[in-house]
Design an enzyme around this catalytic site. Structure first.
Site, short mmCIF file in Angstrom:
data_model
loop_
_atom_site.label_atom_id
_atom_site.label_comp_id
_atom_site.label_asym_id
_atom_site.label_seq_id
_atom_site.Cartn_x
_atom_site.Cartn_y
_atom_site.Cartn_z
N CYS A 145 83.61 24.75 76.89
CA CYS A 145 83.80 23.58 76.01
C CYS A 145 83.53 23.88 74.53
O CYS A 145 84.26 23.43 73.65
CB CYS A 145 82.95 22.41 76.49
SG CYS A 145 81.30 22.88 77.00
N HIS A 238 80.26 18.17 70.98
CA HIS A 238 79.54 19.38 70.58
C HIS A 238 79.78 19.63 69.09
O HIS A 238 80.93 19.72 68.64
CB HIS A 238 80.05 20.59 71.36
CG HIS A 238 79.69 20.60 72.82
ND1 HIS A 238 78.85 19.69 73.40
CD2 HIS A 238 80.06 21.47 73.80
CE1 HIS A 238 78.71 19.98 74.69
NE2 HIS A 238 79.45 21.05 74.96
P1 NAP Z 1 79.01 18.27 87.83
O1 NAP Z 1 78.86 16.97 87.13
O2 NAP Z 1 77.81 18.89 88.44
O3 NAP Z 1 80.15 18.10 88.97
C1 NAP Z 1 80.38 19.09 89.96
C2 NAP Z 1 81.44 18.62 90.94
O4 NAP Z 1 81.61 19.65 91.93
C3 NAP Z 1 81.07 17.34 91.72
O5 NAP Z 1 82.24 16.57 91.94
C4 NAP Z 1 80.55 17.88 93.06
O6 NAP Z 1 80.71 16.96 94.15
C5 NAP Z 1 81.48 19.06 93.25
N1 NAP Z 1 80.91 20.05 94.17
C6 NAP Z 1 79.70 20.66 94.10
N2 NAP Z 1 79.55 21.50 95.15
C7 NAP Z 1 80.69 21.42 95.89
C8 NAP Z 1 81.15 22.04 97.09
N3 NAP Z 1 80.40 22.92 97.76
N4 NAP Z 1 82.39 21.71 97.55
C9 NAP Z 1 83.17 20.82 96.91
N5 NAP Z 1 82.78 20.18 95.77
C10 NAP Z 1 81.57 20.50 95.27
O7 NAP Z 1 79.60 19.38 86.86
P2 NAP Z 1 80.57 19.18 85.55
O8 NAP Z 1 79.77 19.11 84.32
O9 NAP Z 1 81.57 18.14 85.83
O10 NAP Z 1 81.27 20.61 85.50
C11 NAP Z 1 82.27 20.99 86.46
C12 NAP Z 1 82.81 22.36 86.11
O11 NAP Z 1 83.41 22.30 84.80
C13 NAP Z 1 81.71 23.42 86.03
O12 NAP Z 1 82.23 24.63 86.52
C14 NAP Z 1 81.39 23.48 84.54
O13 NAP Z 1 80.88 24.71 84.15
C15 NAP Z 1 82.76 23.21 83.92
N6 NAP Z 1 82.77 22.60 82.57
C16 NAP Z 1 82.00 21.50 82.29
C17 NAP Z 1 82.09 20.94 81.00
C18 NAP Z 1 81.28 19.72 80.59
O14 NAP Z 1 81.34 19.34 79.41
N7 NAP Z 1 80.57 19.06 81.51
C19 NAP Z 1 82.95 21.47 80.06
C20 NAP Z 1 83.73 22.57 80.39
C21 NAP Z 1 83.64 23.11 81.66
P3 NAP Z 1 79.51 15.99 94.64
O15 NAP Z 1 79.41 14.88 93.63
O16 NAP Z 1 79.98 15.52 95.97
O17 NAP Z 1 78.28 16.82 94.70
#
Ligand code: NAP
Length: 356
Positions: A145, A238
């Site tokens: 990001c 950010h």
């Molecule tokens: P998050 O809020 O922790 O969400 C993670 C998601 O993955 C949830 O829907 C979770 O489902 C699911 N999940 C976890 N373990 C799983 C499994 N074993 N099988 C299937 N689904 C599973 O994380 P996030 O911030 O949205 O980030 C998601 C990805 O995008 C990450 O790789 C992160 O590095 C990347 N990212 C994030 C941002 C940001 O600004 N947040 C920006 C760029 C990239 P449950 O709810 O059922 O646990």
């Protein structure tokens, strides 16, 4: 007819953004939502802890959450992944093997040789690299990001003057840490001067994105990037304080002009998520600020301001980007729109529908 899509990680911080943005998308339509075992089988509205400021779209409330396996994707030719990085790599590969075009937000495949790391205004030509992947589908990745905001601010300077070195200090929002997020006792009245893996991602991803496409590989850009990353008590957006050393002399008015006049392939193609303009130059002495400027261009445009000379390098400035829109879900939608426009779905995926 719209293209049916699946969202992996639909209950998370980025997944919720995907759901909100896709509910109003002119080309794509949510068919499948995927999350972890804890949520599988539950209706989306029951499983998700909805944290967006817009209401949960009624059209998805009753969709039952599925497992992250291609058999459950119901023939969706396009898959958006916001899975936790621990599971994203293997799951995304499985969907690509099954013929889907996967647009990923996770770090797992970003630096792989044949996987493009795309910011469509900056390196749309890198999309061609995906033709070298050896599965029936395709994996396309959205950068980290902070990196997206940084390279968008740098690209006009790279084109006009060349950029040799960059020093960046980030102030990153809480929503970047995923859900349930940073505990209040760590976030409030505090700055946390460490985000695991973030500095390394900014440094390595920037040179891949700004690199040249050489038919069979990306030649990384010859630019040194040094990053300090901090978590601050902001919900979204950010902010980055950047110093740059240019390769050729640049007048401040020409630097501003480069940002103001910058446009890219998504704007030329008129892609639905392309912000016009992609970069907002803000002349106020105290801009940009997250609360005031993160939603410019519906969260897809970045802003830059506070341009001044730098006693160590040549210039310094401040840039701001919305981390879960431009830096994640919105950026991935723009990548997918570019892929559709370039025919990737028609060429690579079985079951592709034409966009309406
Ligand atoms: P998050 O809020 O922790 O969400 C993670 C998601 O993955 C949830 O829907 C979770 O489902 C699911 N999940 C976890 N373990 C799983 C499994 N074993 N099988 C299937 N689904 C599973 O994380 P996030 O911030 O949205 O980030 C998601 C990805 O995008 C990450 O790789 C992160 O590095 C990347 N990212 C994030 C941002 C940001 O600004 N947040 C920006 C760029 C990239 P449950 O709810 O059922 O646990």
């Amino acid at each position: 007819m719209k293209i049916p899509v699946a969202v992996l990680g639909a209950t998370g911080s980025v997944g919720q953004r995907f759901v909100g943005l896709l509910a109003a998308h002119p080309w794509f339509e949510i068919r499948r939502l995927v999350a972890s075992e804890r949520s599988v089988g539950k209706p989306y509205a029951e499983a998700v802890d909805w944290m967006q400021s817009t209401p949960l779209p009624p059209s998805v409330a009753e969709i039952k959450l599925a497992r992250a396996t291609p058999e459950e994707a119901d023939g969706c030719p396009l898959v958006f992944s916001s899975l936790d990085a621990g599971v994203a790599g293997a799951a995304e590969s499985a969907f690509a093997r099954a013929g889907a075009v996967v647009v990923s937000n996770a770090k797992s495949h970003r630096m792989s040789r044949n996987v493009p790391l795309l910011v469509p205004e900056v390196n749309a030509d890198h999309l061609e690299l995906a033709e070298r992947q050896d599965h029936p589908g395709m994996i396309l990745t959205n950068p980290n990001c902070s990196t997206i905001g940084l390279v968008l601010a740098l690209k006009p300077l790279v084109d006009a003057f060349g950029v040799e070195a960059v020093s960046v200090v980030t102030m990153q929002a809480l929503s970047g840490a995923g859900l349930p997020g940073v505990p209040g006792m760590r976030a409030v009245d505090n700055v946390v001067p460490f985000i695991a893996g973030e500095e390394e991602k900014i440094e390595s991803e920037s040179s891949k994105i700004l690199g040249r496409f050489r038919r069979d590989r990306i030649e990384p850009a010859d630019v040194s990037v040094s990053a300090h990353c901090n978590r601050v008590a902001v919900i979204d957006g950010h902010t980055q304080c950047v110093s740059v050393k240019m390769r050729r002399p640049a007048r401040a008015e020409d630097v501003r002009k480069a940002w103001i006049e910058f446009t890219g392939e998504p704007q030329e193609l008129g892609l639905p998520s392309a912000p016009v303009p992609p970069i907002h130059w803000l002349p106020e002495a105290d801009a940009p600020q997250p609360r005031l400027h993160r939603n410019l261009g519906a969260g897809m445009a970045i802003s830059v301001g506070r341009l001044r000379s730098c006693p160590l390098l040549d210039y310094r400035f401040v840039t701001l980007s919305h981390n879960t829109v431009r830096g994640a879900a919105g950026g991935a939608l723009l990548v997918a729109e570019l892929a559709v426009e370039k025919g990737c779905l028609t060429e690579r995926s079985a079951g592709t529908r034409s966009r309406g």
